[in-house]
Write an enzyme that holds these catalytic residues in place. Structure first.
Site, PDB file in Angstrom:
ATOM      1  N   GLY A 185       4.563   7.143  -4.948  1.00  0.00           N
ATOM      2  CA  GLY A 185       5.062   5.570  -4.814  1.00  0.00           C
ATOM      3  C   GLY A 185       3.900   4.935  -6.325  1.00  0.00           C
ATOM      4  O   GLY A 185       4.263   3.836  -5.999  1.00  0.00           O
ATOM      5  N   THR A 186       3.771   4.922  -6.616  1.00  0.00           N
ATOM      6  CA  THR A 186       2.657   4.545  -7.598  1.00  0.00           C
ATOM      7  C   THR A 186       4.152   4.063  -8.620  1.00  0.00           C
ATOM      8  O   THR A 186       3.277   3.553  -9.570  1.00  0.00           O
ATOM      9  CB  THR A 186       1.772   6.066  -9.411  1.00  0.00           C
ATOM     10  N   GLY A 187       4.774   5.115  -9.535  1.00  0.00           N
ATOM     11  CA  GLY A 187       5.764   4.299 -10.086  1.00  0.00           C
ATOM     12  C   GLY A 187       6.747   3.105  -9.694  1.00  0.00           C
ATOM     13  O   GLY A 187       6.205   1.886  -9.813  1.00  0.00           O
ATOM     14  N   CYS A 188       6.914   2.908  -8.296  1.00  0.00           N
ATOM     15  CA  CYS A 188       7.514   1.792  -7.648  1.00  0.00           C
ATOM     16  C   CYS A 188       6.621   0.395  -7.438  1.00  0.00           C
ATOM     17  O   CYS A 188       7.169  -0.096  -7.900  1.00  0.00           O
ATOM     18  CB  CYS A 188       7.792   2.259  -6.011  1.00  0.00           C
ATOM     19  N   LYS A 224       5.036   5.578 -19.417  1.00  0.00           N
ATOM     20  CA  LYS A 224       3.354   5.945 -18.775  1.00  0.00           C
ATOM     21  C   LYS A 224       2.950   7.419 -18.831  1.00  0.00           C
ATOM     22  O   LYS A 224       3.641   8.146 -19.287  1.00  0.00           O
ATOM     23  CB  LYS A 224       3.995   5.319 -17.066  1.00  0.00           C
ATOM     24  N   THR A 244      -0.924  10.144  -4.406  1.00  0.00           N
ATOM     25  CA  THR A 244       0.091   9.138  -5.818  1.00  0.00           C
ATOM     26  C   THR A 244       1.674   8.511  -5.317  1.00  0.00           C
ATOM     27  O   THR A 244       2.086   8.904  -6.292  1.00  0.00           O
ATOM     28  CB  THR A 244      -0.179   9.541  -6.909  1.00  0.00           C
TER      29      THR A 244
END
Length: 484
Positions: free
Chosen positions: A426-429, A392, A424
């Site tokens: 929690g974007t990865g989860c 990412k 932002t």
């Protein structure tokens, strides 16, 4: 794992799901065993135009034994005598390879008769002749034989409007083009090389079988998230379950650690004992149909090792691993010893690895400053055992955010405009859970990544400034926008 099998409810037996046809290559029994062990194969058709009858009888007995072991229907191609000798579940006849009425008389009323067809007229004739199902194709061009007319999914739609019996679509079908065939109404898809020539026949069979979830009622597919709890609700288990539920799948969870955190950061971490983590995972996987396991924060080396053991013991192949190492505020969420376990034991088990740039740097030792560096890291992570890698690019500074997917052969780029916001959390989860959800719903990986990328971009766009730090993304508005 959802098993797509022949329906034995009532007197009529109906074909559905993944229909695997054998090839002539070496180590056939070994490759078929691996494919059947996935739980995704519904029917095995033994097709052999080369060996003598005695050799086919001997090999057929081995294949029949495998089908019995894994509860898979066993069909013999063209040879009624061989089907009778092997007590196969049925026979499949080509247009010029036998009379269906004679096959029915020889095999009895409880066996299945399938007939290859290449037009609506042939399919209707097969139905009137008493066939239990028809093969129809070639849907796409194929290397296995020369085909005069390509039917395409459009012809399949017309066929299904007229036919009462199941249709097995055949010809050139792969993971990435099968969705159009299933959406057109195919009850089953027949494949050869897409599974038996794959590096991992079990994984290939799992991928294809999972596509049939797109025909299921909602919630479509089950996702188990193995991650830490975020008391602020923006990331971790909470973000995962919001994402899975809002996107239309069923979510289950196994908590690896409790955290005290809010938008400003993490103030305390309490890892779950490894034995209790194992209990949670076993409780879910021995009862609830789970199609994809999404992995987030693991915290301790013991928990990472325990997860690797449980995934292996349960034969889980669809694992989306988000290698969470630190919180948005910089607090470490993974012990140093856990990183080694992640690299040595978990990465080789994952179907998709989704590191951001700092995580990819920590895993590979590389310094990443541009997309070329992202590609190099993706290759390195693939060599570490990940079947697919999505690096990412949110930590780069360009106005367009680029994520790069590597499948071991080539790269696919997914881009979206950068949203200028501090909210932002929690974007990865959210991205990893969205990918897991779309996979569980029957999207092939490239489509799952694309739809998940659109979802998380919308979630960032609609993020509200909750709290005094990095606010969470807006799952609800993103899901509503995505649905529309």
């Amino acid at each position: 794992m959802l098993r797509l099998v022949v329906d034995h409810s009532g007197k009529e037996r109906r074909i559905g799901g993944l229909y695997l046809i054998t090839d002539q290559a070496e180590r056939l029994v070994h490759r078929v065993r691996e494919a059947l062990s996935s739980g995704g194969v519904a029917v095995l058709q033994y097709r052999d135009k080369v060996r003598s009858y005695e050799e086919r009888l001997e090999l057929g007995q081995e294949l029949k034994h495998l089908c019995t072991e894994f509860q898979v229907e066993f069909i013999v191609n063209d040879d009624v005598e061989l089907a009778f000798a092997l007590d196969a579940d049925g026979v499949h006849l080509g247009q010029d390879d036998g009379d269906p009425a004679a096959a029915r008389e020889a095999l009895g009323p409880k066996k299945m008769i399938g007939i290859s067809t290449h037009s609506l007229t042939e399919a209707l004739e097969a139905q009137e002749a008493g066939a239990d199902y028809v093969g129809f194709g070639a849907i796409y061009p194929t290397d296995s034989k020369e085909v005069e007319h390509i039917q395409g999914p459009e012809k399949l739609v017309l066929l299904k409007e007229k036919l009462r019996i199941p249709v097995v679509a055949i010809g050139g079908i792969t993971r990435d083009n099968a969705c159009a065939v299933i959406d057109a109404g195919a009850d089953a898809i027949a494949v050869i090389s897409a599974v038996l020539s794959a590096r991992s026949p079990a994984l290939a069979a799992t991928e294809l079988a999972l596509l049939f979830n797109r025909k299921a009622m909602q919630p479509r597919g089950g996702v188990l998230t193995v991650a830490g709890s975020d008391s602020g609700g923006g990331a971790g288990i909470q973000a995962d379950l919001k994402t899975v539920t809002l996107l239309g799948s069923y979510g289950a969870s196994a908590v690896t650690a409790l955290t005290a955190q809010n938008t400003r950061g993490v103030t305390a971490i309490h890892p779950v004992p490894a034995a209790f983590l194992a209990e949670q995972i076993d409780a879910v996987l021995t009862d609830i149909p789970i199609d994809v396991v999404k992995v987030g924060m693991l915290s301790s080396a013991e928990n990472a090792a325990t997860l690797a053991d449980r995934l292996t013991d349960h034969g889980v192949r669809m694992v989306v691993l988000d290698p969470v190492m630190s919180a948005k505020g910089g607090v470490a969420l993974m012990e140093d010893e856990a990183l080694g376990v992640l690299k040595q034991r978990l990465i080789p088990l994952c179907y998709l690895l989704t590191p951001n740039i700092p995580e990819a740097e920590a895993l590979t030792g590389l310094t990443i400053t541009d997309t070329a560096g992202m590609e190099l890291a993706a290759r390195a992570l693939h060599l570490m055992g990940a079947k697919h890698v999505l690096v990412k690019g949110g930590h780069l500074t360009e106005g367009v955010v680029t994520d790069i997917l590597f499948d071991g052969a080539g790269f696919t780029r997914f881009t979206a405009p950068r949203v200028l916001t501090r909210n932002t959390h929690g974007t990865g989860c959210t991205l990893a859970s969205a990918i897991a959800s779309y996979l569980a719903q029957g999207e092939p990986l490239p489509g799952a990544v694309l739809r998940a990328k659109l979802f998380v971009t919308r979630a960032i766009k609609y993020a509200q400034p909750l709290g005094k730090g990095h606010g969470p993304v807006n799952h609800f508005m993103a899901a509503r926008d995505q649905a529309e």
